[in-house]
Design an enzyme around this catalytic site. Structure first.
Site, PDB file in Angstrom:
ATOM      1  N   ASP A   1       0.861  -1.189   0.000  1.00  0.00           N
ATOM      2  CA  ASP A   1       0.000   0.000   0.000  1.00  0.00           C
ATOM      3  C   ASP A   1       0.895   1.236   0.000  1.00  0.00           C
ATOM      4  O   ASP A   1       2.126   1.117  -0.046  1.00  0.00           O
ATOM      5  CB  ASP A   1      -0.968  -0.021   1.193  1.00  0.00           C
ATOM      6  CG  ASP A   1      -2.320   0.587   0.822  1.00  0.00           C
ATOM      7  OD1 ASP A   1      -2.330   1.746   0.371  1.00  0.00           O
ATOM      8  OD2 ASP A   1      -3.347  -0.098   0.972  1.00  0.00           O
TER       9      ASP A   1
ATOM     10  N   HIS B   1      -2.690   3.153  -4.656  1.00  0.00           N
ATOM     11  CA  HIS B   1      -2.094   2.686  -3.390  1.00  0.00           C
ATOM     12  C   HIS B   1      -0.678   2.172  -3.636  1.00  0.00           C
ATOM     13  O   HIS B   1      -0.305   1.110  -3.149  1.00  0.00           O
ATOM     14  CB  HIS B   1      -2.975   1.595  -2.760  1.00  0.00           C
ATOM     15  CG  HIS B   1      -4.271   2.127  -2.208  1.00  0.00           C
ATOM     16  ND1 HIS B   1      -4.347   2.779  -1.003  1.00  0.00           N
ATOM     17  CD2 HIS B   1      -5.531   2.125  -2.712  1.00  0.00           C
ATOM     18  CE1 HIS B   1      -5.614   3.139  -0.775  1.00  0.00           C
ATOM     19  NE2 HIS B   1      -6.347   2.761  -1.800  1.00  0.00           N
TER      20      HIS B   1
ATOM     21  N   GLU C   1      -9.801   2.888  -5.237  1.00  0.00           N
ATOM     22  CA  GLU C   1      -9.425   4.264  -4.909  1.00  0.00           C
ATOM     23  C   GLU C   1      -8.229   4.752  -5.746  1.00  0.00           C
ATOM     24  O   GLU C   1      -7.150   4.992  -5.220  1.00  0.00           O
ATOM     25  CB  GLU C   1      -9.086   4.369  -3.410  1.00  0.00           C
ATOM     26  CG  GLU C   1     -10.259   3.982  -2.530  1.00  0.00           C
ATOM     27  CD  GLU C   1      -9.934   3.994  -1.040  1.00  0.00           C
ATOM     28  OE1 GLU C   1     -10.774   4.488  -0.276  1.00  0.00           O
ATOM     29  OE2 GLU C   1      -8.860   3.495  -0.647  1.00  0.00           O
TER      30      GLU C   1
ATOM     31  N   TYR D   1     -16.357  -4.616   7.778  1.00  0.00           N
ATOM     32  CA  TYR D   1     -15.133  -3.857   8.051  1.00  0.00           C
ATOM     33  C   TYR D   1     -14.847  -3.913   9.544  1.00  0.00           C
ATOM     34  O   TYR D   1     -15.464  -3.205  10.341  1.00  0.00           O
ATOM     35  CB  TYR D   1     -15.251  -2.424   7.505  1.00  0.00           C
ATOM     36  CG  TYR D   1     -14.699  -2.342   6.093  1.00  0.00           C
ATOM     37  CD1 TYR D   1     -15.048  -3.301   5.158  1.00  0.00           C
ATOM     38  CD2 TYR D   1     -13.803  -1.352   5.716  1.00  0.00           C
ATOM     39  CE1 TYR D   1     -14.525  -3.267   3.874  1.00  0.00           C
ATOM     40  CE2 TYR D   1     -13.274  -1.305   4.430  1.00  0.00           C
ATOM     41  CZ  TYR D   1     -13.638  -2.275   3.516  1.00  0.00           C
ATOM     42  OH  TYR D   1     -13.113  -2.245   2.252  1.00  0.00           O
TER      43      TYR D   1
ATOM     44  N   ASP E   1     -12.345  -2.924  11.032  1.00  0.00           N
ATOM     45  CA  ASP E   1     -11.595  -1.791  11.590  1.00  0.00           C
ATOM     46  C   ASP E   1     -12.569  -0.788  12.224  1.00  0.00           C
ATOM     47  O   ASP E   1     -12.147   0.127  12.921  1.00  0.00           O
ATOM     48  CB  ASP E   1     -10.694  -1.103  10.549  1.00  0.00           C
ATOM     49  CG  ASP E   1     -11.417  -0.700   9.273  1.00  0.00           C
ATOM     50  OD1 ASP E   1     -12.546  -1.205   9.019  1.00  0.00           O
ATOM     51  OD2 ASP E   1     -10.862   0.124   8.528  1.00  0.00           O
TER      52      ASP E   1
END
Ligand code: ACM
Ligand code: ZN
Length: 757
Positions: A188, A260, A323, A414, A416
């Site tokens: 990343d 990324h 992204e 998710y 996180d």
């Protein structure tokens, strides 16, 4: 509040109360009655284990390793006609299917397909652990198989690096829950973590960043000055792959492209559009510097993928794809020329063109790519599978195009996100995904027809580690939500429901303790449910489990000492105070301490109207929330606050009766980072009849700024004026000034409580 001496007699009672028999997570598909009562096998009587199939030697070895990790004596590997577990591989079984059968002579047979015998052993481990604690426990009779073929967990080792030993523990956790896919997010913007022999600078340079951002100090940026580095050598990777194979877990490696990529571009800037010099990012978010789309870069990535495919036998290779800012491509002459040459109408099609070349390459090597759902934009590559993370829409679109799909929508998958009361949980990226929500997940969207549904391979949870720096913290975020997702994916439609699950989970925690898992205890937290009755706040304390005890304190209220909560005896707050409450079971660690302010005032439960309704984005609970006894917190929990922007509301409270009013506390918020400003002017007027209002106070921006203080509170004296109605005219801040976050946008005003006394 760990002073629990007075309660020790009760503790003993609960410790002796015993546990339910034979519970397994994930729940088996079916548990059948034994045909013959005499075939009962007592778990504690099992002494031997055997197989006549050399192909099962590895499963046996892993089983023994798990037994010793639990601190149990090994079951002796020996042919035995009695008191034994016999392992039999049977080609008539589907790969992951198994049966656990109790036979005559105290023999248990685990019979299954290629992976099924191993899963039978994983069930047996849980049964044996319970058998240790419950002498009379009998072996269950099972027929078991999974509902979904992709049962996955992801781990981001780029934002923070975790050593290979921990990765192996993580793989153990998957295997113990019959999960079969580990998605290893290896690269990343913030770090490159896999050795590539042909491009050594990827790890020499790309695996090191000079520091990390402190918490969420983006603007102004604050760094911690502490270098982060680490990568896996190819030997490490081979070791981990082999370890995973022995646990029937496939590792899907992820090499992010075309975005990324900043850590890679720090090592090889020639594959960027600008050829600038870069460093691995030290803050979270998405870099605008992505791979250029020229041929040289494609070859560079193909070389990397060659080494990756040599290390990982996985059918699927994850190529990221999420992204991807298009800023650089839009001004890069090479990228623009590629678009002209290949008649690509926009940068989305350029991304698709890029991914299609990688797809063709990986396909030519006999593998398949999988990518985040952005790879749908500009056209899906021929053989690509899609991982749907921005909700399920991408997955649905891909299934309709007859492409394989793995679901991992943010709202359910998710990990996180925080899983309990934000005030008690460690700092996290945002979002709220409690285990109940994970358990409710249905990976197959109902909108798909029967044929399309076949493309949903399953689901996985993602553990992104921007805010997770330690292995204990990874375990906390992953478990027990992993247990819930494992059951969603294994049991499918036969999933027995939350209550059944949570009761098995309670027993399962004791099993996880044997493996020293730092699971989250959030499920043990106390919830305070408030009701307004006659201007008092009546609080009921609720917990998921009821075997234990709740202790509470009402600070500043009637019961400041530590008390034992009695069910059906709610707490009554006649005055404002602070509630503290905690659940515990026996001597075991309990949930977090609940700490809540309870505001008692004259407006509680009274009618509130406003000329302008709160924005639909910030209107959970509506206007009654302004008099529900609950002040909002900062940093902001959206659900606690109502928000207005662009228009100035005039809010009226009808107190029901005329009385002398002493004070108004306005709970409002200042969070300029999130475009939230204090009101610029507040006009308070009072009325006895609701028609004729008398202006009482008018506060300027300066007075508001000066009066606003701790607890997000602004107090306005009401001078003992007699009134029934109170009107509050708020002037929102003007459009946000230049140089501030959100410049040029409308500012927001947030309110959580209007406390009148
Ligand atoms: C992602 O969360 N960016 C896939
Ligand atoms: Zn370019």
């Amino acid at each position: 509040m760990k002073k629990v001496l007075v309660l020790s007699a009760l503790q003993l009672f609960f410790m002796a109360a015993g546990l339910q028999a034979q519970t397994i997570v994930p729940n088996p598909q079916s548990q059948s009655e034994k045909e013959n009562k005499t075939d009962d096998v007592k778990v504690s009587d099992l002494q031997f284990i055997s197989t006549n199939n050399p192909g099962l030697a590895s499963d046996l070895k892993v089983f023994s390793e798990f037994m010793s990790k639990m601190g149990f004596p090994a079951i002796i590997q020996k042919e035995s006609a009695t008191h034994a577990i016999h392992l039999i591989k049977d080609d008539a079984y589907r790969d992951e299917e198994y049966r656990m059968l109790c036979k005559a002579n105290q023999v248990v047979e685990i019979r299954g397909g290629k992976d099924g015998v191993f899963y039978g052993l994983m069930s047996m481990l849980q049964v044996i652990e319970q058998g240790q604690r419950q002498v009379a426990l009998a072996v269950p009779q099972l027929h078991d198989f999974p509902a979904y073929s992709w049962r996955g967990m992801h781990l981001d080792v780029s934002r923070h690096f975790f050593p290979k030993e921990f990765v192996m523990k993580y793989i153990d956790l998957l295997a113990m829950h019959k999960m079969n896919t580990f998605h290893w997010h290896l690269t990343d913007d913030q770090g490159w973590r896999i050795e590539i022999k042909k491009y050594p600078k990827l790890t020499e340079i790309g695996s090191k960043r000079k520091e990390s951002i402190v918490e969420k100090n983006f603007d102004p940026y604050i760094g911690d000055g502490m270098p982060v580095e680490g990568f896996y050598t190819q030997d490490d990777i081979r070791e981990v792959v082999k370890y995973a194979q022995s646990r029937h877990v496939n590792i899907v490696p992820e090499i992010e492209m075309p975005g990324h990529a900043q850590a890679a571009l720090s090592a090889y800037p020639e594959y960027s559009c600008t050829k600038n010099t870069f460093e691995p990012l030290t803050k979270w978010g998405v870099s605008n510097d992505v791979y250029c789309t020229d041929e040289a870069t494609i070859h560079f990535l193909e070389d990397i993928l060659d080494e990756v495919m040599a290390l990982f036998p996985s059918k699927y290779i994850h190529i990221g794809g999420d992204e991807v800012p298009k800023d650089r491509w839009k001004v890069c002459p090479v990228c623009q020329q590629t678009m002209k040459t290949h008649h690509l109408k926009d940068e989305n099609e350029l991304q698709s063109y890029f991914v299609k070349q990688i797809d063709a390459y990986v396909t030519s090597k006999g593998r398949n790519i999988i990518g985040w759902d952005e790879i749908l934009e500009g056209g899906l590559a021929q053989n690509a599978a899609v991982m749907s993370w921005r909700g399920e829409e991408g997955g649905i679109a891909a299934a309709k195009q007859k492409h394989n799909v793995v679901m991992t929508p943010g709202d359910y998958c998710y990990f996180d996100h925080c899983q309990g009361n934000k005030n008690n949980e460690p700092l996290s990226i945002g979002g709220y995904t409690p285990i109940q929500k994970v358990y409710s997940y249905q990976p197959t969207p109902a909108v798909l027809n029967a044929d399309e549904k076949k493309y949903i391979l399953g689901a996985q949870a993602n553990v992104w580690t921007e805010y997770i720096a330690t292995t204990d913290h990874v375990e906390y975020m992953a478990v027990p939500r992993l247990c819930a997702l494992a059951e969603v994916l294994w049991s499918g439609d036969s999933k027995p429901g939350w209550t059944d699950f949570k009761n098995r989970l309670r027993i399962h925690f004791d099993y996880l303790d044997k493996f020293n898992v730092h699971y989250a205890n959030s499920i043990f937290d106390v919830t305070a449910v408030r009701k307004i009755v006659d201007n008092k706040v009546v609080v009921t304390l609720e917990t998921e489990y009821e075997n234990g005890l709740i202790q509470y304190q009402m600070l500043g209220g009637d019961q400041p000492q530590l008390q034992l909560y009695k069910k059906d005896h709610p707490l009554v707050f006649k005055h404002s105070g602070k509630l503290r409450a905690e659940y515990y079971e026996g001597t075991k660690d309990s949930g977090h301490m609940l700490e809540e302010e309870i505001l008692v005032h004259k407006a509680l439960g009274k009618t509130i109207t406003s000329t302008i309704e709160p924005s639909t984005y910030y209107n959970e609970g509506g206007l009654p929330k302004l008099a529900d006894s609950k002040a909002g917190h900062a940093p902001r929990l959206s659900s606690e606050w109502l928000g207005w922007s662009g228009k100035n509301p005039e809010i009226t409270i009808d107190l029901g009766d005329v009385s002398k009013l002493n004070n108004l506390d306005i709970y409002t918020l200042k969070e300029e980072m999130n475009w939230i400003y204090l009101p610029q002017q507040i006009d308070v007027s009072l009325s006895t009849d609701g028609i004729n209002y008398k202006p009482l106070k008018s506060l300027t921006a300066k007075e508001i700024e000066e009066g606003y203080g701790v607890d997000n509170k602004l107090s306005i004296p009401l001078d003992n004026t007699k009134a029934r109605y109170l009107k509050l005219a708020l002037t929102c801040a003007p459009k946000i000034e230049k140089g501030k976050p959100g410049e040029g946008e409308e500012a927001w005003v947030f309110l959580s409580e209007l406390a009148v006394n």
